[in-house]
Design a protein around this motif. Structure first.
Motif, PDB file in Angstrom:
ATOM      1  N   GLN B 277       0.832  -1.213   0.000  1.00  0.00           N
ATOM      2  CA  GLN B 277       0.000   0.000   0.000  1.00  0.00           C
ATOM      3  C   GLN B 277       0.863   1.257   0.000  1.00  0.00           C
ATOM      4  O   GLN B 277       0.356   2.374   0.015  1.00  0.00           O
ATOM      5  N   GLY B 350       2.805   5.586  11.711  1.00  0.00           N
ATOM      6  CA  GLY B 350       1.682   6.529  11.673  1.00  0.00           C
ATOM      7  C   GLY B 350       2.036   7.926  12.138  1.00  0.00           C
ATOM      8  O   GLY B 350       1.220   8.635  12.702  1.00  0.00           O
ATOM      9  N   PRO B 358      -3.157   6.188   5.042  1.00  0.00           N
ATOM     10  CA  PRO B 358      -4.064   5.602   6.034  1.00  0.00           C
ATOM     11  C   PRO B 358      -4.013   4.077   6.048  1.00  0.00           C
ATOM     12  O   PRO B 358      -3.769   3.446   5.009  1.00  0.00           O
ATOM     13  N   ASN B 359      -4.253   3.509   7.221  1.00  0.00           N
ATOM     14  CA  ASN B 359      -4.402   2.041   7.400  1.00  0.00           C
ATOM     15  C   ASN B 359      -3.234   1.246   6.825  1.00  0.00           C
ATOM     16  O   ASN B 359      -3.425   0.182   6.243  1.00  0.00           O
ATOM     17  N   ARG B 361      -0.151  -1.178   6.540  1.00  0.00           N
ATOM     18  CA  ARG B 361       0.382  -2.359   7.209  1.00  0.00           C
ATOM     19  C   ARG B 361       1.754  -2.757   6.656  1.00  0.00           C
ATOM     20  O   ARG B 361       2.632  -3.169   7.393  1.00  0.00           O
ATOM     21  N   GLU B 383       3.323  -5.102  11.785  1.00  0.00           N
ATOM     22  CA  GLU B 383       2.844  -6.295  12.499  1.00  0.00           C
ATOM     23  C   GLU B 383       3.826  -7.437  12.243  1.00  0.00           C
ATOM     24  O   GLU B 383       4.378  -7.524  11.159  1.00  0.00           O
TER      25      GLU B 383
END
Lengths: 139, 384
Positions: B277, B350, B358-359, B361, B383
């Protein structure tokens, strides 16, 4: 005549047959005695089969303009060729690619195209140094 | 038998930062830029400089010099220098060293007085460039990367307008980054009409030349849980080299080093080339990022530039690329590779305010050394 370019420095022992050939208006290329690979630049072992039996052949001096650029300024104090000038990567008919200049052509991107045929022109700079430049073929 | 995946997620980036200042800094030596960057990045991690026992750096200084300047007695050092991507490659080297206990806290440091040239000394073997390139006017990177670019234009019909879109997209991100050097609006026409340097490049197709430092701190994942900021996991890593002289590059329009580094990183991370992303690419020239997207398999060959042309890469787009403003508009010292890592880590934490993706990962970092000669790829995630 004033020398308008940086002289090759250092001139390495592995490239001596190349520089010797240019003084006699011959473009010499290293060729592997074991596998027949014609390559550029000169080195002690064949970059394909790593044999050490390196010989030399005379190039016919013909090839294509593989890629080019037009210099609008000099990037080296010793490079005094008038701008604009053509920076060229030439693919020789024998296979290897080398860097040079394309001369006797208008330095205009609309007048140049990749893969156009080119031929060698020998340019003597000093008693020791002759450079292989290129021009459009059949001029 | 050794398994690449054993190195996935075993170490984390826990601290990142730049030098105190970036830009034109004639009052600072390169060593000062290193020291500022390392002390800032270690503070960001909530660690002390004395915790560092592994030093990684590329370029003009050996890791021993950096250790001495910081007063660190290191027990693991690495000075791999294969161009601007060396710092990206070193993240991989640091992960391996941490995993095997060769060090516990690794710092990767960059400091370069690229603009002011304070303390810079050119020392390298010039046998090939001095003999076979300089007599024709070849020298600095623009006189080389242009060859890659005109060949790509010939083969795929890419245009000057399309390359210019890369500069325009990147500038839109720079406008959102207070640390970026060039933040004023930019149009395709501005790029095309700027001062020609070497065709096909005007000055706005070429990266900035600045003075700056940057550093990245890593530690093992178990220890990363105790550091100050959210850890950024190194999920995949890869490196590769193909050539140095452009005459030796098999296909000027495709970077084999980039492909190899990407394949390895994707395999280790268990992701595909289209699973990201957010992407950070080494933009020394506008034509670089599209060719990297093609070499990584993210874009079809000849189509990388569409990501920029169609606005996918821009703020609000579906695949943000070079969100710090890149080498084109944020900063570029010469060996830029530390900076895309810093930005990817900040995005994954972030921390990026108006330019935050946004969002997020998973982020991809890919950089080149030399003229697409060497490459490093990282798959980073917030993560495990």
């Amino acid at each position: 005549m004033e020398i308008d370019r940086p002289l090759p420095n250092p001139m390495t022992p592995e490239a001596k047959p190349y520089w010797d050939g240019l003084r006699e208006q011959k473009l010499m290329l290293p060729k592997c005695g074991a596998c027949g690979h014609v390559f550029w630049y000169p080195r002690v072992a064949c970059p394909r089969c790593h044999a050490r039996s390196i010989g030399w052949i005379q190039s016919k001096g013909r090839g294509t303009l593989h890629a080019f650029e037009i210099g609008y300024q000099s990037f080296n104090k010793a490079f005094k060729v008038p701008t604009p000038y053509v920076l060229a990567m030439v693919e020789l008919a024998e296979g290897p690619r080398m860097l040079s200049n394309l001369i006797n052509v208008e330095a205009d991107p609309r007048k140049l195209t990749c893969d156009m045929p080119v031929e060698v022109v020998f340019s003597k700079l000093t008693d020791e140094v002759t450079l292989p430049l290129f021009q459009p073929a059949g001029r | 038998m050794a398994n690449l995946r054993d190195l996935s997620n075993v170490a984390c980036i826990v601290g990142v930062d730049e030098s105190d200042e970036m830009g034109t800094l004639p009052h600072k030596s390169q060593l000062s830029l290193h020291v500022e960057a390392v002390t800032n990045a270690v503070r960001d991690a909530g660690l002390k400089v004395s915790d560092v026992d592994g030093i990684f750096t590329a370029g003009q200084h050996s890791p021993a010099t950096i250790g001495e300047a910081l007063g660190i007695t290191a027990r693991h050092v690495d000075g791999t220098t294969v161009g601007g991507c060396s710092f990206i490659i070193m993240v991989g080297h640091a992960v391996a060293a941490l995993h095997h206990g060769l060090c516990d806290v690794a710092v990767i440091s960059h400091g370069e007085s690229g603009r002011s040239q304070v303390g810079v000394s050119p020392r390298r073997d010039t046998a090939i460039p001095g003999q076979f390139e300089a007599p024709y006017g070849f020298g600095p990177a623009p006189t080389m990367f242009g060859l890659i670019t005109t060949r790509h234009m010939h083969r795929y019909g890419t245009t000057l307008e399309q390359w210019a879109q890369v500069a325009v997209s990147t500038r839109k991100w720079a406008a959102l980054n207070p640390k970026a050097l060039r933040r004023e609006p930019l149009t395709v026409e501005d790029v095309l009409k700027a001062r020609p340097v070497v065709y096909p490049f005007t000055v706005l197709n070429i990266c900035l030349v600045t003075d700056a430092g940057g550093a990245v701190v890593l530690t093992r994942a178990d220890r990363a849980r105790d550091t100050a900021k959210k850890p950024v996991y190194v999920r995949g890593l890869g490196e590769g080299t193909e050539h140095v002289s452009l005459t030796q590059m098999k296909d000027l329009t495709f970077s084999e080093a980039t492909r190899i580094s990407g394949d390895k990183a994707f395999r280790m991370a268990g992701v595909g080339p289209t699973d990201f992303q957010h992407i950070m690419l080494y933009d020394a020239f506008t034509s670089g990022p599209p060719i990297m997207l093609e070499s990584l398999g993210i874009a079809k060959r000849g189509e990388g530039v569409r990501f920029f042309e169609e606005g996918r890469s821009t703020p609000g787009g579906s695949l943000p690329i070079n969100t710090n403003g890149g080498g084109l508009s944020y900063t570029h010292t010469g060996m830029y590779g530390i900076f895309p890592i810093i930005e990817a880590a900040r995005q994954l934490r972030g921390e990026c305010g108006p330019r935050q993706v946004p969002n997020l990962r998973t982020s991809l970092v890919n950089g080149m050394g030399g003229m697409l000669s060497a490459a490093g790829t990282l798959v980073l995630s917030n993560e495990a």
